[in-house]
Design a protein around this motif. Structure first.
Motif, PDB file in Angstrom:
ATOM      1  N   ARG A   1       0.939  -1.201  -0.030  1.00  0.00           N
ATOM      2  CA  ARG A   1       0.079   0.019  -0.033  1.00  0.00           C
ATOM      3  C   ARG A   1       0.791   1.429  -0.023  1.00  0.00           C
ATOM      4  O   ARG A   1       0.779   2.180  -0.803  1.00  0.00           O
ATOM      5  CB  ARG A   1      -0.816  -0.060   1.301  1.00  0.00           C
ATOM      6  N   GLN A   2       1.733   1.210   0.816  1.00  0.00           N
ATOM      7  CA  GLN A   2       2.702   2.510   0.853  1.00  0.00           C
ATOM      8  C   GLN A   2       3.678   2.734  -0.219  1.00  0.00           C
ATOM      9  O   GLN A   2       3.764   3.922  -0.430  1.00  0.00           O
ATOM     10  CB  GLN A   2       3.579   2.261   2.212  1.00  0.00           C
ATOM     11  N   LEU A   3       3.950   1.650  -0.791  1.00  0.00           N
ATOM     12  CA  LEU A   3       5.030   1.702  -1.889  1.00  0.00           C
ATOM     13  C   LEU A   3       4.193   2.502  -3.081  1.00  0.00           C
ATOM     14  O   LEU A   3       4.441   3.394  -3.882  1.00  0.00           O
ATOM     15  CB  LEU A   3       5.496   0.589  -2.543  1.00  0.00           C
ATOM     16  N   ALA A   4       2.811   1.779  -3.348  1.00  0.00           N
ATOM     17  CA  ALA A   4       1.992   2.160  -4.425  1.00  0.00           C
ATOM     18  C   ALA A   4       1.475   3.670  -4.268  1.00  0.00           C
ATOM     19  O   ALA A   4       1.308   4.233  -5.342  1.00  0.00           O
ATOM     20  CB  ALA A   4       0.734   1.107  -4.547  1.00  0.00           C
ATOM     21  N   SER A   5       1.226   3.986  -2.832  1.00  0.00           N
ATOM     22  CA  SER A   5       0.933   5.406  -2.751  1.00  0.00           C
ATOM     23  C   SER A   5       1.979   6.422  -3.036  1.00  0.00           C
ATOM     24  O   SER A   5       1.772   7.531  -3.169  1.00  0.00           O
ATOM     25  CB  SER A   5       0.372   5.534  -1.439  1.00  0.00           C
ATOM     26  N   LYS A   6       3.351   5.724  -3.182  1.00  0.00           N
ATOM     27  CA  LYS A   6       4.363   6.731  -3.499  1.00  0.00           C
ATOM     28  C   LYS A   6       4.586   6.667  -4.869  1.00  0.00           C
ATOM     29  O   LYS A   6       5.937   6.959  -5.470  1.00  0.00           O
ATOM     30  CB  LYS A   6       5.623   6.319  -2.502  1.00  0.00           C
ATOM     31  N   GLY A   7       3.823   6.169  -5.745  1.00  0.00           N
ATOM     32  CA  GLY A   7       4.274   6.182  -7.221  1.00  0.00           C
ATOM     33  C   GLY A   7       4.945   4.997  -7.590  1.00  0.00           C
ATOM     34  O   GLY A   7       5.441   4.809  -8.712  1.00  0.00           O
ATOM     35  N   VAL A   8       5.243   3.907  -6.944  1.00  0.00           N
ATOM     36  CA  VAL A   8       5.945   2.647  -7.347  1.00  0.00           C
ATOM     37  C   VAL A   8       5.128   1.572  -7.885  1.00  0.00           C
ATOM     38  O   VAL A   8       3.763   1.398  -7.315  1.00  0.00           O
ATOM     39  CB  VAL A   8       6.847   2.035  -6.018  1.00  0.00           C
ATOM     40  N   LEU A   9       5.265   0.809  -8.983  1.00  0.00           N
ATOM     41  CA  LEU A   9       4.156  -0.055  -9.293  1.00  0.00           C
ATOM     42  C   LEU A   9       4.802  -1.493  -8.864  1.00  0.00           C
ATOM     43  O   LEU A   9       5.926  -1.886  -8.608  1.00  0.00           O
ATOM     44  CB  LEU A   9       4.493  -0.353 -10.966  1.00  0.00           C
ATOM     45  N   VAL A  10       3.720  -1.960  -8.101  1.00  0.00           N
ATOM     46  CA  VAL A  10       3.989  -2.951  -6.926  1.00  0.00           C
ATOM     47  C   VAL A  10       3.544  -4.529  -7.635  1.00  0.00           C
ATOM     48  O   VAL A  10       2.381  -4.589  -7.969  1.00  0.00           O
ATOM     49  CB  VAL A  10       3.279  -2.699  -5.812  1.00  0.00           C
ATOM     50  N   VAL A  11       4.307  -5.403  -7.697  1.00  0.00           N
ATOM     51  CA  VAL A  11       3.973  -6.714  -7.744  1.00  0.00           C
ATOM     52  C   VAL A  11       3.707  -7.396  -6.493  1.00  0.00           C
ATOM     53  O   VAL A  11       4.553  -7.990  -5.749  1.00  0.00           O
ATOM     54  CB  VAL A  11       5.190  -7.496  -8.557  1.00  0.00           C
ATOM     55  N   LEU A  12       2.625  -7.470  -5.992  1.00  0.00           N
ATOM     56  CA  LEU A  12       2.093  -8.307  -4.904  1.00  0.00           C
ATOM     57  C   LEU A  12       2.028  -9.566  -4.964  1.00  0.00           C
ATOM     58  O   LEU A  12       1.462 -10.192  -5.883  1.00  0.00           O
ATOM     59  CB  LEU A  12       0.895  -7.697  -4.419  1.00  0.00           C
ATOM     60  N   THR A  13       2.921 -10.377  -4.122  1.00  0.00           N
ATOM     61  CA  THR A  13       3.103 -11.713  -4.238  1.00  0.00           C
ATOM     62  C   THR A  13       2.653 -12.646  -3.128  1.00  0.00           C
ATOM     63  O   THR A  13       2.718 -11.897  -2.048  1.00  0.00           O
ATOM     64  CB  THR A  13       4.545 -12.319  -4.624  1.00  0.00           C
ATOM     65  N   ALA A  14       1.975 -13.647  -3.220  1.00  0.00           N
ATOM     66  CA  ALA A  14       1.490 -14.451  -2.081  1.00  0.00           C
ATOM     67  C   ALA A  14       1.211 -15.796  -2.786  1.00  0.00           C
ATOM     68  O   ALA A  14       1.095 -16.170  -4.011  1.00  0.00           O
ATOM     69  CB  ALA A  14       0.169 -13.929  -1.579  1.00  0.00           C
ATOM     70  N   ARG A  15       1.419 -16.820  -1.954  1.00  0.00           N
ATOM     71  CA  ARG A  15       1.242 -18.299  -2.338  1.00  0.00           C
ATOM     72  C   ARG A  15      -0.173 -18.795  -2.427  1.00  0.00           C
ATOM     73  O   ARG A  15      -0.425 -19.588  -3.223  1.00  0.00           O
ATOM     74  CB  ARG A  15       2.126 -19.313  -1.481  1.00  0.00           C
ATOM     75  N   ASP A  16      -1.033 -17.921  -1.747  1.00  0.00           N
ATOM     76  CA  ASP A  16      -2.498 -18.243  -2.014  1.00  0.00           C
ATOM     77  C   ASP A  16      -2.996 -17.408  -3.068  1.00  0.00           C
ATOM     78  O   ASP A  16      -3.212 -16.306  -2.770  1.00  0.00           O
ATOM     79  CB  ASP A  16      -3.228 -18.293  -0.626  1.00  0.00           C
ATOM     80  N   GLU A  17      -3.530 -18.110  -4.241  1.00  0.00           N
ATOM     81  CA  GLU A  17      -3.925 -17.196  -5.306  1.00  0.00           C
ATOM     82  C   GLU A  17      -4.994 -16.335  -4.959  1.00  0.00           C
ATOM     83  O   GLU A  17      -5.388 -15.378  -5.151  1.00  0.00           O
ATOM     84  CB  GLU A  17      -4.135 -17.931  -6.491  1.00  0.00           C
TER      85      GLU A  17
END
Length: 309
Positions: free
Chosen positions: A30-46
């Motif tokens: 959330r904080q990275l995206a709010s600062k203009g970074v494009l975020v690849v959110l990863t998790a093992r549970d799709e």
């Protein structure tokens, strides 16, 4: 898989966050995206990962992409690297956040937990949690597999993409429990602190030796943490700190640091912490977004540089 992103992604910094579907990891996204970074959110549970990304989209943060990742599976890390290479061509920030505590808390859920903890300060809450926790060999093995080896697998797979960035960053989420003071033997402390001679192969071997000594009841005699709980967690984070410093030495063009985000309220500790997940994430994001030419190979205790011993 949701591959939505804003236009001109090449103009943005690209970040990967492991374990990004909840807790500190979700707040980092959330904080990275709010600062203009494009975020690849990863998790093992799709299902959980997709839901987390959709929740961030609904809050107005469109530059979040979900990708499945089990950090303990090197083939998953390779698939993630292929996806980022094909879509973005580089990676600017890697946040290795995914982790487990390596223990189980036996808690009577008939009484609301906050009722049990009312009036207790953070140290007392932690002590209460420790008193109700048990750790098996199988949990210790999983802890090393996810916390240490998972960090290594993901970093290794994404390293060429980080090197393609003009200012690649790696932040390994660690803990004050990974400080070398918890080890009972001076030999292990000195070896883990001797970054000039430390190797990945030796760190891997240490992981195997710890598990063998755990199984055979020889932890204290061989110098490992042995007199308190979360033994595997302490070793896994100490190995991560050593790996961080060693990688920073070997790849000086990158900024590679580890961060203790503080004792945060997350489900890993049944919300017994003193800081919010957002506050813990803030320390991680600050290190990830430090100005160019900042420190590398450093252990941050929240926002301050601190010794790893």
């Amino acid at each position: 898989m949701d591959r939505s992103s804003a236009s001109n992604p090449s103009e943005k910094r690209i970040a990967v966050v492991t374990g990004g579907n909840k807790g500190i990891g979700l707040e980092v996204c959330r904080q990275l995206a709010s600062k203009g970074v494009l975020v690849v959110l990863t998790a093992r549970d799709e299902k959980r990962g997709t839901k987390a990304a959709q929740a961030l989209h609904a809050s107005g943060l469109s530059d979040v992409v979900y990708h499945k990742l089990d950090v303990a599976d090197p083939s998953d890390a390779a698939r993630l690297a292929d996806f980022i290479r094909n879509k973005f061509g580089k990676l600017d920030i890697l946040i290795n956040n995914a982790g487990v505590i390596g223990a189980t808390a036996e808690i009577d859920t008939r009484a609301p937990l906050q009722d049990v903890l009312v009036g207790k300060n953070p140290a007392e809450r932690l002590q209460w949690l420790l008193q109700h926790s048990t750790e098996t060999y199988e949990e210790a093995e999983e802890c090393l597999k996810i916390n240490y080896f998972g960090t290594k697998y993901v970093t290794t797979a994404l390293l060429p993409l980080l090197q393609a960035s003009s200012d690649g960053r790696v932040v390994n989420v660690s803990s004050n429990y990974g400080l070398l003071r918890y080890f009972s033997g001076e030999g292990l402390k000195q070896e883990l602190n001797n970054i000039e001679n430390l190797t990945v192969e030796r760190l891997d071997e240490m992981s195997r030796l710890f598990l063998n000594d755990y199984k055979n009841g020889q932890l204290k005699s061989h110098g490992w943490p042995a007199d308190a709980e979360y033994l595997a967690y302490k070793v896994s984070k100490a190995l991560i700190n050593g790996y961080t410093r060693m990688m920073a030495k070997d790849f000086p063009e990158l900024r590679i640091n580890s961060v203790h985000p503080g004792y945060c309220m997350t489900d890993i500790n049944y919300d017994t912490g003193e800081l919010t997940a957002a506050e813990g994430a803030g320390s991680i994001v600050r290190v990830a977004l430090m100005p160019a030419g900042g420190p590398t190979g450093v252990f941050f205790y929240q926002n301050e540089v601190a010794p790893a011993v």
